[in-house]
Design an enzyme around this catalytic site. Sequence first.
Site, PDB file in Angstrom:
ATOM      1  N   GLU A  88       0.906  -1.167  -0.126  1.00 43.82           N
ATOM      2  CA  GLU A  88       0.125  -0.050   0.038  1.00 43.82           C
ATOM      3  C   GLU A  88       0.855   1.053   0.021  1.00 43.82           C
ATOM      4  O   GLU A  88       1.967   1.321   0.597  1.00 43.82           O
ATOM      5  CB  GLU A  88      -0.987  -0.010   1.146  1.00 43.82           C
ATOM      6  CG  GLU A  88      -1.478   1.124   1.686  1.00 43.82           C
ATOM      7  CD  GLU A  88      -2.460   1.110   2.854  1.00 43.82           C
ATOM      8  OE1 GLU A  88      -3.400   1.848   3.193  1.00 43.82           O
ATOM      9  OE2 GLU A  88      -1.916   0.506   3.974  1.00 43.82           O
ATOM     10  N   LYS A 135      -9.524   1.491  -1.892  1.00 45.85           N
ATOM     11  CA  LYS A 135      -9.805   0.930  -0.614  1.00 45.85           C
ATOM     12  C   LYS A 135     -11.038   1.346  -0.171  1.00 45.85           C
ATOM     13  O   LYS A 135     -11.551   2.623  -0.288  1.00 45.85           O
ATOM     14  CB  LYS A 135      -8.662   1.644   0.098  1.00 45.85           C
ATOM     15  CG  LYS A 135      -8.583   0.990   1.526  1.00 45.85           C
ATOM     16  CD  LYS A 135      -7.345   1.512   2.538  1.00 45.85           C
ATOM     17  CE  LYS A 135      -7.379   1.107   3.680  1.00 45.85           C
ATOM     18  NZ  LYS A 135      -5.935   1.435   4.418  1.00 45.85           N
ATOM     19  N   CYS A 142      -4.912  -2.974   2.964  1.00 48.88           N
ATOM     20  CA  CYS A 142      -4.591  -2.891   4.322  1.00 48.88           C
ATOM     21  C   CYS A 142      -5.780  -3.368   5.279  1.00 48.88           C
ATOM     22  O   CYS A 142      -6.308  -4.391   5.271  1.00 48.88           O
ATOM     23  CB  CYS A 142      -4.020  -1.537   4.613  1.00 48.88           C
ATOM     24  SG  CYS A 142      -3.390  -1.305   6.197  1.00 48.88           S
TER      25      CYS A 142
END
Length: 311
Positions: A47, A127, A172
Amino acid sequence: MSRQIIVASAQMGPIAKTEPRQSCVARMVDMLREAHGRGARLVVFPELALTSFFPRWMIEDKDELEAWYEEDLPSPATQPLFEAAAELAVGFYLGYAERVSEEGRIRHFNTSVLVGPDGKIIGKYRKVHLPGHDAPQPGRTFQHLEKRYFEPGNLGFPVFDGFGGRVGMMICNDRRWPEAYRVMGLQGVDLIALGYNTPVDHTGHTDIDSLTQFHNHLSMQAGAYQNASWVVGTAKCGREEGSMMVGQSVIIAPSGEIVAMASTLEDEVITAKADLDLGTRYRETIFDFARHREPDSYGLIVERKGAGDPI
């Protein structure tokens, strides 16, 4: 026909606030070449792999903040990585901060792209599960302001054909939410690429934070097993600008077993042979969703008990 491929997790050590993108890209090109030397066809980077983890700071100057984002990929700074991928016929996953003009306004996302062995972008993911806060919190040495600097992703959890199977992406905090895996599992995902930058003090509660690395692996292993998919989890790790971030990047089989794990908190490449048909066997037996999954029953339970009542 065999669907065995060698995959790589290309963990990155700390990126200094002043380290230019060109330096980060050079590090990634070196690891891409190392992975290629081991026979890898797909390399997963972390990330926000092009910069330091800037959401740890309160940044009030607009120009300073905008400088952390990318408008288009490949950009001049990232072009060498795309060129190396095409030269070596090795694809990659790359996480970065995206700035884009959509719906008549400028928007910001925590984004990743999947790039094929021809150096061309196969797909994009933004995300969904943003952790942290939208305003500075008192008493914290380092802030976690993803909710201030990014919008939740608006592309869902797509899967893409490539590398002999179906590939999905997460970033994440997505790894902690079972529905993220399940949406892709229902699409027959074979491999999930997942980059993370996880500080060891992300909750501010020592009893929880002391288990950060355990929870990191637990969530990925459970998601891999319950959705019959390989998971390649790649960290940016080490002490970055004073903030300690977890490492132990992993390659996890559809059995839930860790088959390779990084042992440093620096730039490190790990590889494993991924048999994509192993996931198929799990989907045909234990996790045959069409045969064994009963989504209608979930609704009945909630309806009878009430959404807020214990089941």
